[in-house]
Design a protein around this motif. Structure first.
Motif, PDB file in Angstrom:
ATOM      1  N   ASP A 165      -3.343  18.146  69.180  1.00 38.87           N
ATOM      2  CA  ASP A 165      -4.190  17.939  70.356  1.00 38.87           C
ATOM      3  C   ASP A 165      -4.664  19.266  70.939  1.00 38.87           C
ATOM      4  OD1 ASP A 165      -3.800  15.245  70.035  1.00 38.87           O
ATOM      5  OD2 ASP A 165      -2.272  15.067  71.603  1.00 38.87           O
ATOM      6  N   SER A 168      -7.405  20.643  68.853  1.00 39.07           N
ATOM      7  CA  SER A 168      -8.667  19.949  69.118  1.00 39.07           C
ATOM      8  C   SER A 168      -9.372  20.525  70.338  1.00 39.07           C
ATOM      9  CB  SER A 168      -8.394  18.459  69.317  1.00 39.07           C
ATOM     10  OG  SER A 168      -9.583  17.767  69.623  1.00 39.07           O
ATOM     11  N   GLU A 172     -13.034  22.522  70.384  1.00 35.09           N
ATOM     12  CA  GLU A 172     -14.148  22.105  71.232  1.00 35.09           C
ATOM     13  C   GLU A 172     -14.801  23.293  71.921  1.00 35.09           C
ATOM     14  OE1 GLU A 172     -13.060  19.209  74.152  1.00 35.09           O
ATOM     15  OE2 GLU A 172     -12.073  17.898  72.681  1.00 35.09           O
TER      16      GLU A 172
END
Length: 225
Positions: A165, A168, A172
């Protein structure tokens, strides 16, 4: 008339501030009368009402009042108001007294105010990096949004977030240095090497990565870059 009004205030067990002040001011607020009212509340041991007046007047000594009279229970539902008034002093006060005003209580009241939440959780992390561990997953994004320069150190010092997570979030926002760190922790050395060379241009970092792993395939990849 003032004496009569004071007597009326003393007799009340739980007077409402707005009603008292409207009676004293005739619909017009006065700092002097607000201050006098706060002193009446203090004399009557109605400390929670005095605290409300201090906050309404935005008095700098409100934190001194809280500490002197140990009004920590009184501020349990005033977290947002305190932090909005003076983030540094309020956060220090709340962290020092987190047994009374718990971390979940503070976080709940700061929902929807992410920057203030970040400031609180960041200060808490610096004080005790395990005290707010239930929120470390959320802090990854808060650091990425409000304090990117501290994210890498947070990732190094915390073990209470999901690597995938966190990766991620960093992808981004094109946070390459942070991606490299996470990928190394995940054992994805080849992808980490690619980022070091192609995105960061960090030849020394790439060489160090290869040396740490003693992997011939990594050496070959480095050479081909």
């Amino acid at each position: 008339q003032q004496q009569q009004e004071s007597t009326t205030i003393r007799k009340k067990k739980k007077p409402k501030i707005d009603e008292d002040v409207r009676r004293a001011t005739g619909q017009k607020e006065s700092v002097i009368l607000w201050t006098a009212l706060s002193q009446l509340y203090l004399r009557n041991k109605q400390n929670d009402l005095a605290l409300d007046v201090y906050l309404r007047l935005k008095r700098d000594d409100v934190f001194d009042l809280i500490r002197a009279l140990k009004l920590f229970d009184c501020v349990r539902n005033k977290v947002l108001e305190l932090i909005s008034f003076d983030p540094q002093q309020a956060i220090a006060l709340l962290i020092a007294n987190r047994e009374t005003v718990t971390v979940p209580e503070v976080v709940a009241q700061l929902e929807g105010h992410d920057e203030l939440l970040h400031k609180y959780l960041h200060a808490l992390f610096l004080k005790d990096n395990r005290a707010g561990r239930d929120y470390h997953e959320r802090q990854v994004r808060l650091y990425a949004q409000y304090q990117k320069d501290m994210l890498l150190q947070f990732l190094r010092d915390s073990n209470y977030y999901v690597l995938e997570d966190a990766l991620s979030v960093c992808r981004e926002l094109d946070l390459y240095r942070e991606q490299v760190f996470i990928l190394k922790r995940m054992g994805s050395s080849h992808e980490a090497l690619s980022l070091l060379v192609e995105k960061l241009g960090d030849v020394q970092g790439a060489i160090q990565l290869v040396e740490d792993h003693q992997d011939e395939q990594l050496w070959e990849e480095l050479i081909t870059h």
